[in-house]
Scaffold this active site. Sequence first.
Site, PDB file in Angstrom:
ATOM      1  N   ARG A  37     -44.704  20.803 -15.207  1.00  0.00           N
ATOM      2  CA  ARG A  37     -43.366  20.267 -14.964  1.00  0.00           C
ATOM      3  C   ARG A  37     -42.526  21.312 -14.226  1.00  0.00           C
ATOM      4  N   LEU A  40     -39.260  24.236 -17.946  1.00  0.00           N
ATOM      5  CA  LEU A  40     -39.938  24.482 -19.223  1.00  0.00           C
ATOM      6  C   LEU A  40     -39.335  23.595 -20.313  1.00  0.00           C
ATOM      7  N   GLY A  42     -40.999  21.054 -22.141  1.00  0.00           N
ATOM      8  CA  GLY A  42     -41.796  19.885 -22.502  1.00  0.00           C
ATOM      9  C   GLY A  42     -41.008  18.596 -22.632  1.00  0.00           C
ATOM     10  N   GLY A 117     -53.066  23.024 -15.855  1.00  0.00           N
ATOM     11  CA  GLY A 117     -54.162  23.832 -16.384  1.00  0.00           C
ATOM     12  C   GLY A 117     -55.367  22.988 -16.766  1.00  0.00           C
ATOM     13  N   GLY A 147     -49.023  18.105 -25.679  1.00  0.00           N
ATOM     14  CA  GLY A 147     -48.094  17.076 -26.119  1.00  0.00           C
ATOM     15  C   GLY A 147     -48.637  15.662 -26.089  1.00  0.00           C
ATOM     16  N   GLY A 188     -36.860   3.391 -30.534  1.00  0.00           N
ATOM     17  CA  GLY A 188     -36.164   2.123 -30.354  1.00  0.00           C
ATOM     18  C   GLY A 188     -34.775   2.171 -30.979  1.00  0.00           C
ATOM     19  N   GLU A 206     -40.121  -6.319 -33.604  1.00  0.00           N
ATOM     20  CA  GLU A 206     -41.008  -5.391 -34.329  1.00  0.00           C
ATOM     21  C   GLU A 206     -42.206  -6.183 -34.866  1.00  0.00           C
ATOM     22  N   LEU A 323     -43.279  15.548 -34.137  1.00  0.00           N
ATOM     23  CA  LEU A 323     -41.918  16.074 -34.247  1.00  0.00           C
ATOM     24  C   LEU A 323     -41.875  17.469 -33.648  1.00  0.00           C
ATOM     25  N   HIS A 448     -16.747  21.836 -52.648  1.00  0.00           N
ATOM     26  CA  HIS A 448     -15.962  20.606 -52.690  1.00  0.00           C
ATOM     27  C   HIS A 448     -14.807  20.705 -51.695  1.00  0.00           C
TER      28      HIS A 448
HETATM   29  P1  FAD Z   1     -44.484  18.335 -25.405  1.00  0.00           P
HETATM   30  O1  FAD Z   1     -43.084  18.591 -25.723  1.00  0.00           O
HETATM   31  O2  FAD Z   1     -44.887  16.962 -25.030  1.00  0.00           O
HETATM   32  O3  FAD Z   1     -44.853  19.325 -24.221  1.00  0.00           O
HETATM   33  C1  FAD Z   1     -46.094  19.317 -23.583  1.00  0.00           C
HETATM   34  C2  FAD Z   1     -45.948  19.944 -22.211  1.00  0.00           C
HETATM   35  O4  FAD Z   1     -47.252  20.180 -21.700  1.00  0.00           O
HETATM   36  C3  FAD Z   1     -45.270  19.033 -21.182  1.00  0.00           C
HETATM   37  O5  FAD Z   1     -44.188  19.702 -20.588  1.00  0.00           O
HETATM   38  C4  FAD Z   1     -46.357  18.737 -20.148  1.00  0.00           C
HETATM   39  O6  FAD Z   1     -45.854  18.704 -18.820  1.00  0.00           O
HETATM   40  C5  FAD Z   1     -47.260  19.947 -20.312  1.00  0.00           C
HETATM   41  N1  FAD Z   1     -48.641  19.710 -19.911  1.00  0.00           N
HETATM   42  C6  FAD Z   1     -49.468  18.705 -20.328  1.00  0.00           C
HETATM   43  N2  FAD Z   1     -50.706  18.864 -19.795  1.00  0.00           N
HETATM   44  C7  FAD Z   1     -50.640  19.976 -19.024  1.00  0.00           C
HETATM   45  C8  FAD Z   1     -51.591  20.656 -18.224  1.00  0.00           C
HETATM   46  N3  FAD Z   1     -52.861  20.233 -18.136  1.00  0.00           N
HETATM   47  N4  FAD Z   1     -51.191  21.734 -17.557  1.00  0.00           N
HETATM   48  C9  FAD Z   1     -49.912  22.186 -17.629  1.00  0.00           C
HETATM   49  N5  FAD Z   1     -48.981  21.616 -18.388  1.00  0.00           N
HETATM   50  C10 FAD Z   1     -49.344  20.513 -19.076  1.00  0.00           C
HETATM   51  N6  FAD Z   1     -38.824  15.135 -32.120  1.00  0.00           N
HETATM   52  C11 FAD Z   1     -37.972  15.682 -33.006  1.00  0.00           C
HETATM   53  O7  FAD Z   1     -38.393  16.487 -33.849  1.00  0.00           O
HETATM   54  N7  FAD Z   1     -36.647  15.358 -33.003  1.00  0.00           N
HETATM   55  C12 FAD Z   1     -36.135  14.486 -32.121  1.00  0.00           C
HETATM   56  O8  FAD Z   1     -34.927  14.218 -32.147  1.00  0.00           O
HETATM   57  C13 FAD Z   1     -36.997  13.890 -31.170  1.00  0.00           C
HETATM   58  N8  FAD Z   1     -36.518  13.025 -30.277  1.00  0.00           N
HETATM   59  C14 FAD Z   1     -37.363  12.498 -29.328  1.00  0.00           C
HETATM   60  C15 FAD Z   1     -36.843  11.586 -28.433  1.00  0.00           C
HETATM   61  C16 FAD Z   1     -37.671  11.023 -27.481  1.00  0.00           C
HETATM   62  C17 FAD Z   1     -37.089  10.047 -26.480  1.00  0.00           C
HETATM   63  C18 FAD Z   1     -39.038  11.395 -27.420  1.00  0.00           C
HETATM   64  C19 FAD Z   1     -39.944  10.817 -26.364  1.00  0.00           C
HETATM   65  C20 FAD Z   1     -39.569  12.288 -28.330  1.00  0.00           C
HETATM   66  C21 FAD Z   1     -38.739  12.847 -29.308  1.00  0.00           C
HETATM   67  N9  FAD Z   1     -39.217  13.729 -30.266  1.00  0.00           N
HETATM   68  C22 FAD Z   1     -38.369  14.256 -31.198  1.00  0.00           C
HETATM   69  C23 FAD Z   1     -40.626  14.127 -30.305  1.00  0.00           C
HETATM   70  C24 FAD Z   1     -40.816  15.510 -29.639  1.00  0.00           C
HETATM   71  O9  FAD Z   1     -40.333  15.434 -28.312  1.00  0.00           O
HETATM   72  C25 FAD Z   1     -42.276  15.907 -29.649  1.00  0.00           C
HETATM   73  O10 FAD Z   1     -42.777  15.862 -30.961  1.00  0.00           O
HETATM   74  C26 FAD Z   1     -42.444  17.330 -29.111  1.00  0.00           C
HETATM   75  O11 FAD Z   1     -41.944  17.421 -27.802  1.00  0.00           O
HETATM   76  C27 FAD Z   1     -43.910  17.750 -29.115  1.00  0.00           C
HETATM   77  O12 FAD Z   1     -44.000  19.042 -28.625  1.00  0.00           O
HETATM   78  P2  FAD Z   1     -45.329  19.575 -27.945  1.00  0.00           P
HETATM   79  O13 FAD Z   1     -45.067  21.014 -27.629  1.00  0.00           O
HETATM   80  O14 FAD Z   1     -46.516  19.238 -28.734  1.00  0.00           O
HETATM   81  O15 FAD Z   1     -45.476  18.751 -26.567  1.00  0.00           O
HETATM   82  P1  NAD Z   2     -42.765   4.949 -33.843  1.00  0.00           P
HETATM   83  O1  NAD Z   2     -44.141   5.112 -34.340  1.00  0.00           O
HETATM   84  O2  NAD Z   2     -41.643   5.630 -34.532  1.00  0.00           O
HETATM   85  O3  NAD Z   2     -42.372   3.396 -33.805  1.00  0.00           O
HETATM   86  C1  NAD Z   2     -43.127   2.462 -33.124  1.00  0.00           C
HETATM   87  C2  NAD Z   2     -42.811   1.100 -33.695  1.00  0.00           C
HETATM   88  O4  NAD Z   2     -43.385   0.125 -32.868  1.00  0.00           O
HETATM   89  C3  NAD Z   2     -43.383   0.901 -35.093  1.00  0.00           C
HETATM   90  O5  NAD Z   2     -42.377   0.344 -35.908  1.00  0.00           O
HETATM   91  C4  NAD Z   2     -44.532  -0.075 -34.861  1.00  0.00           C
HETATM   92  O6  NAD Z   2     -44.793  -0.905 -35.964  1.00  0.00           O
HETATM   93  C5  NAD Z   2     -44.012  -0.857 -33.679  1.00  0.00           C
HETATM   94  N1  NAD Z   2     -45.041  -1.502 -32.855  1.00  0.00           N
HETATM   95  C6  NAD Z   2     -46.274  -1.047 -32.533  1.00  0.00           C
HETATM   96  N2  NAD Z   2     -46.900  -1.916 -31.716  1.00  0.00           N
HETATM   97  C7  NAD Z   2     -46.036  -2.945 -31.508  1.00  0.00           C
HETATM   98  C8  NAD Z   2     -46.090  -4.146 -30.752  1.00  0.00           C
HETATM   99  N3  NAD Z   2     -47.165  -4.460 -30.024  1.00  0.00           N
HETATM  100  N4  NAD Z   2     -45.015  -4.969 -30.776  1.00  0.00           N
HETATM  101  C9  NAD Z   2     -43.910  -4.655 -31.495  1.00  0.00           C
HETATM  102  N5  NAD Z   2     -43.811  -3.531 -32.242  1.00  0.00           N
HETATM  103  C10 NAD Z   2     -44.849  -2.680 -32.239  1.00  0.00           C
HETATM  104  O7  NAD Z   2     -42.842   5.362 -32.281  1.00  0.00           O
HETATM  105  P2  NAD Z   2     -41.696   5.611 -31.219  1.00  0.00           P
HETATM  106  O8  NAD Z   2     -40.405   5.080 -31.705  1.00  0.00           O
HETATM  107  O9  NAD Z   2     -42.264   5.146 -29.922  1.00  0.00           O
HETATM  108  O10 NAD Z   2     -41.624   7.182 -31.201  1.00  0.00           O
HETATM  109  C11 NAD Z   2     -42.767   7.979 -30.821  1.00  0.00           C
HETATM  110  C12 NAD Z   2     -42.766   9.308 -31.515  1.00  0.00           C
HETATM  111  O11 NAD Z   2     -41.696  10.107 -31.072  1.00  0.00           O
HETATM  112  C13 NAD Z   2     -42.637   9.139 -33.014  1.00  0.00           C
HETATM  113  O12 NAD Z   2     -43.837   9.567 -33.599  1.00  0.00           O
HETATM  114  C14 NAD Z   2     -41.519  10.034 -33.430  1.00  0.00           C
HETATM  115  O13 NAD Z   2     -41.930  10.930 -34.411  1.00  0.00           O
HETATM  116  C15 NAD Z   2     -41.122  10.791 -32.163  1.00  0.00           C
HETATM  117  N6  NAD Z   2     -39.642  10.748 -32.083  1.00  0.00           N
HETATM  118  C16 NAD Z   2     -38.920  11.386 -33.048  1.00  0.00           C
HETATM  119  C17 NAD Z   2     -37.548  11.316 -33.035  1.00  0.00           C
HETATM  120  C18 NAD Z   2     -36.784  12.004 -34.100  1.00  0.00           C
HETATM  121  O14 NAD Z   2     -37.345  12.824 -34.804  1.00  0.00           O
HETATM  122  N7  NAD Z   2     -35.495  11.714 -34.261  1.00  0.00           N
HETATM  123  C19 NAD Z   2     -36.892  10.597 -32.051  1.00  0.00           C
HETATM  124  C20 NAD Z   2     -37.647   9.935 -31.104  1.00  0.00           C
HETATM  125  C21 NAD Z   2     -39.035  10.031 -31.137  1.00  0.00           C
END
Ligand code: FAD
Ligand code: NAD
Length: 469
Positions: A37, A40, A42, A117, A147, A188, A206, A323, A448
């Site tokens: 990307r 930095l 992710g 990589g 990721g 969602g 859902e 997470l 409190h």
């Molecule tokens: P990632 O953050 O996915 O990072 C992986 C990185 O590896 C990426 O930048 C990618 O470009 C890079 N990469 C992949 N393959 C290669 C390669 N071959 N060479 C070089 N680089 C590569 N979690 C929370 O705890 N709290 C939240 O509020 C929260 N909100 C979220 C909201 C959304 C919309 C989404 C999508 C996710 C959210 N998550 C949240 C989940 C959280 O983003 C992930 O759990 C977390 O980013 C995972 O970290 P990671 O380091 O495993 O991978």
């Molecule tokens: P999720 O697993 O939280 O929810 C997916 C939902 O989609 C589930 O309720 C599931 O039953 C439903 N579903 C699955 N297939 C379906 C279908 N065909 N039709 C209708 N419903 C269906 O996944 P997410 O909301 O996509 O989030 C992905 C990941 O990102 C989660 O694992 C979450 O931990 C992480 N995330 C975390 C946060 C946070 O910590 N605040 C915020 C955003 C994302």
Amino acid sequence: MSEASYDLVVIGSGPGGYVCAIRAAQLGMKVACVEKRDTLGGTCLNVGCIPSKALLQASEKFEEASHGLAAFGVKTGKVELDLKAMMAHKDKTVKSNVDGVAFLFKKNKIDWIKGAGRIAAAGKVEVALNAGGTQTLAAKAIVIATGSEVVSLPSLPIDEKKIVSSTGALTLAEVPKTMVLVGGGVIGLEMGSVWQRLGAKVTVVEFLDRIMPGMDGEISKSMQRILAKQGMAFKLSTKVTGAKVGAKSVALTVEPAAGGAAETLEADIVLVAVGRRPYTDGLGLKEAGVALDEKGRVAIDAHFQTNVPGIYAIGDAIAGPMLAHKAEDEGMAVAEILAGQHGHVNYDAIPSVVYTWPEVASVGKTEEQLKAEGVAIRIGKFPFTANGRARAQNNTDGFVKILADAATDRVLGVHMIGPSVGELVGEMALAIEFGASSEDIARTCHAHPTLTEAVREAALAVDGRPIHM
Ligand code: FAD
Ligand code: NAD
């Protein structure tokens, strides 16, 4: 082709990868992090946690200014939305966070190799450089931190215009009149809350009979009621069977999950949020002989090592909750293990927060899990309607629920809906980490008037002696 040599090469710079790289550098290792990307951090910093929280925060302020301030005696006149400025706030927040990681890399003398990589063999990573050409890195240890990616549905091809993933939902150019969320999970409900506050009519489709399926059942039922009160509509036990993208909107065909009469839902925007799956494309795992588990996640042992010595994996690419803080903890643990220390992650004490309003937060086991395990428990509950600070804030929706072992009183799970419970859950994670009893929490003095008193009262309620209820 040039070759450089490192103690550790981390592939991916998300919260797992960048934290691992920093911790390893602190411990004296020579570290490179490969990231394809342009920035930095992710998924989390670029298109996940950080931008979504920036929009949740901003839309909360809009909602409060529009509907919540009059009750406090604050007159605002007509409140207007400046979506461009709101998006600029989000972009600025992302930029300062990703720049922060770049600064930390420099400070810790970590080389960022910009490119994709591929593991050529144990001890060897080949990088297709973004700038062109290839670079080979020799590494004593390799950590896979690549990721996850969005799961898509064949009936709903994501175009990031009308049928969007979370990434598209973070950059909509205007507020949709109608929005359907396919998937009533975390993404969602968070992204749906953003656009609903800004004016969209939001419907959740859902597949299962409940939202937030992994959460404590009572929490998920209460939260659905609260969101419905805010105007969100729910179609549970429902599946999408097809979508027709028109010039202005999408016609979704849905039917009961168990089969039955189909109906059509029209939406300006459809958000597909049915989960994420590990992303390991182009990593060369098969050629390197790295085994995956039955769900396509990188398989590891108790020390995060794959079946190939010297290759480790962390974060969303392996099993466990997807997470950011779980990925970070694993990143730190693996760096410490590589340095000969005893890095460790306690999977029983990983908090989880949904940043809706009110927030949802939990740590430890759910009531359903404990019942299924045959563990006898005592439950203490306390509602925010009885908390002075929550009343002063006009934020009385929700409650704290503490589950304690009936025999030992040890806290096994805490589940909450309410104002700022994402902050309150920190104390509860500490309680579980330290093996606290509900009596320990009940006997700890809480300031409190604070929201934390609701936690103490729930702990008192485990023993049937809450004061304010
Ligand atoms: P990632 O953050 O996915 O990072 C992986 C990185 O590896 C990426 O930048 C990618 O470009 C890079 N990469 C992949 N393959 C290669 C390669 N071959 N060479 C070089 N680089 C590569 N979690 C929370 O705890 N709290 C939240 O509020 C929260 N909100 C979220 C909201 C959304 C919309 C989404 C999508 C996710 C959210 N998550 C949240 C989940 C959280 O983003 C992930 O759990 C977390 O980013 C995972 O970290 P990671 O380091 O495993 O991978
Ligand atoms: P999720 O697993 O939280 O929810 C997916 C939902 O989609 C589930 O309720 C599931 O039953 C439903 N579903 C699955 N297939 C379906 C279908 N065909 N039709 C209708 N419903 C269906 O996944 P997410 O909301 O996509 O989030 C992905 C990941 O990102 C989660 O694992 C979450 O931990 C992480 N995330 C975390 C946060 C946070 O910590 N605040 C915020 C955003 C994302």
